[in-house]
Write an enzyme that holds these catalytic residues in place. Structure first.
Site, mmCIF file in Angstrom:
data_model
loop_
_atom_site.group_PDB
_atom_site.id
_atom_site.type_symbol
_atom_site.label_atom_id
_atom_site.label_comp_id
_atom_site.label_asym_id
_atom_site.label_seq_id
_atom_site.Cartn_x
_atom_site.Cartn_y
_atom_site.Cartn_z
ATOM 1 N N HIS A 1 0.808 -1.215 0.000
ATOM 2 C CA HIS A 1 0.000 0.000 0.000
ATOM 3 C C HIS A 1 0.844 1.270 0.000
ATOM 4 C CE1 HIS A 1 -2.851 -2.766 2.453
ATOM 5 N NE2 HIS A 1 -3.076 -2.916 1.153
ATOM 6 N N LYS B 1 5.862 6.163 6.841
ATOM 7 C CA LYS B 1 5.414 5.191 7.845
ATOM 8 C C LYS B 1 6.605 4.754 8.691
ATOM 9 C CE LYS B 1 1.710 3.093 5.125
ATOM 10 N NZ LYS B 1 1.199 1.860 4.517
ATOM 11 N N TYR C 1 1.719 1.209 13.270
ATOM 12 C CA TYR C 1 2.198 2.112 12.234
ATOM 13 C C TYR C 1 2.068 3.539 12.753
ATOM 14 C CZ TYR C 1 0.260 -1.753 9.331
ATOM 15 O OH TYR C 1 -0.096 -2.957 8.789
ATOM 16 N N ASP D 1 -5.854 -6.577 -2.229
ATOM 17 C CA ASP D 1 -4.407 -6.809 -2.277
ATOM 18 C C ASP D 1 -4.038 -7.898 -3.278
ATOM 19 O OD1 ASP D 1 -4.208 -4.858 -0.353
ATOM 20 O OD2 ASP D 1 -3.784 -6.230 1.292
#
Length: 179
Positions: free
Chosen positions: A64, A74, A134, A170
């Site tokens: 992603h 991130k 995250y 995904d």
């Protein structure tokens, strides 16, 4: 409390390792400090904290990223279990464009992976009950959400095992086309 910042084979992706202070209770380590990150050239403030719980080993999340102007940095950590964490460089002007790096993250080490804007991120759980945190530099913008397929031949990611659990999105991203 110092932290170690180890550059990886992708420009801007950094493996962050805390200095641990062990005693009879276990260990203590600082895993985030805006001041220390800034001193190491990682100046992006974090505005959001996300958590994912993964029931089964073999769960894949990713790959992603968010398009500009909502691109995000991130900082990924594993709080329980073990994950194989991957970053892919999608920046066409980068000398490491198209390359990937992967690291095993687990709570015992306290390591985190810092992933800059323009890189896709994904992970594969290696143990059931894996929990991932995250820290993210931009708020989620659904209209900017994108991804690349976990098994796209253009990147050639070598996962430690084949995923057994993933969502339809995904699984079905189209082939990547470097334009």
């Amino acid at each position: 409390m110092p932290m170690n910042f180890q550059p990886t084979d992708i420009e801007g992706v950094v493996l962050v390792s805390p200095e641990r202070f062990d005693d009879e209770r276990g260990f203590f380590a600082r895993t985030w400090g805006q001041d220390v990150f800034e001193a190491n050239g990682l100046k992006q403030p974090m505005v959001q904290r996300n958590l994912s719980y993964n029931r089964q080993s073999g769960t894949l999340r990713g790959m992603h990223y968010q398009r500009a102007p909502h691109a995000e940095v991130k900082l990924v950590s594993c709080l329980a279990g073990t994950i194989f964490d991957v970053a892919v460089d999608l920046r066409s002007d980068s000398p490491t464009f198209g390359k990937w790096v992967g690291y095993e993250l687990r709570p015992e080490t306290g390591n985190s992976l810092y992933i800059p804007e323009g890189c896709a991120h994904g992970l594969l759980t290696l143990e059931p009950g894996s929990v991932v945190e995250y820290l993210i530099s931009a708020y989620y913008a659904p209209q900017a959400a994108c991804g690349v397929r976990w098994d796209d031949a253009f990147f050639g990611i070598r996962w430690p095992t084949k995923p057994t659990v993933m969502n339809e999105r995904d699984r079905t991203y189209p082939d990547f086309r470097p334009d």
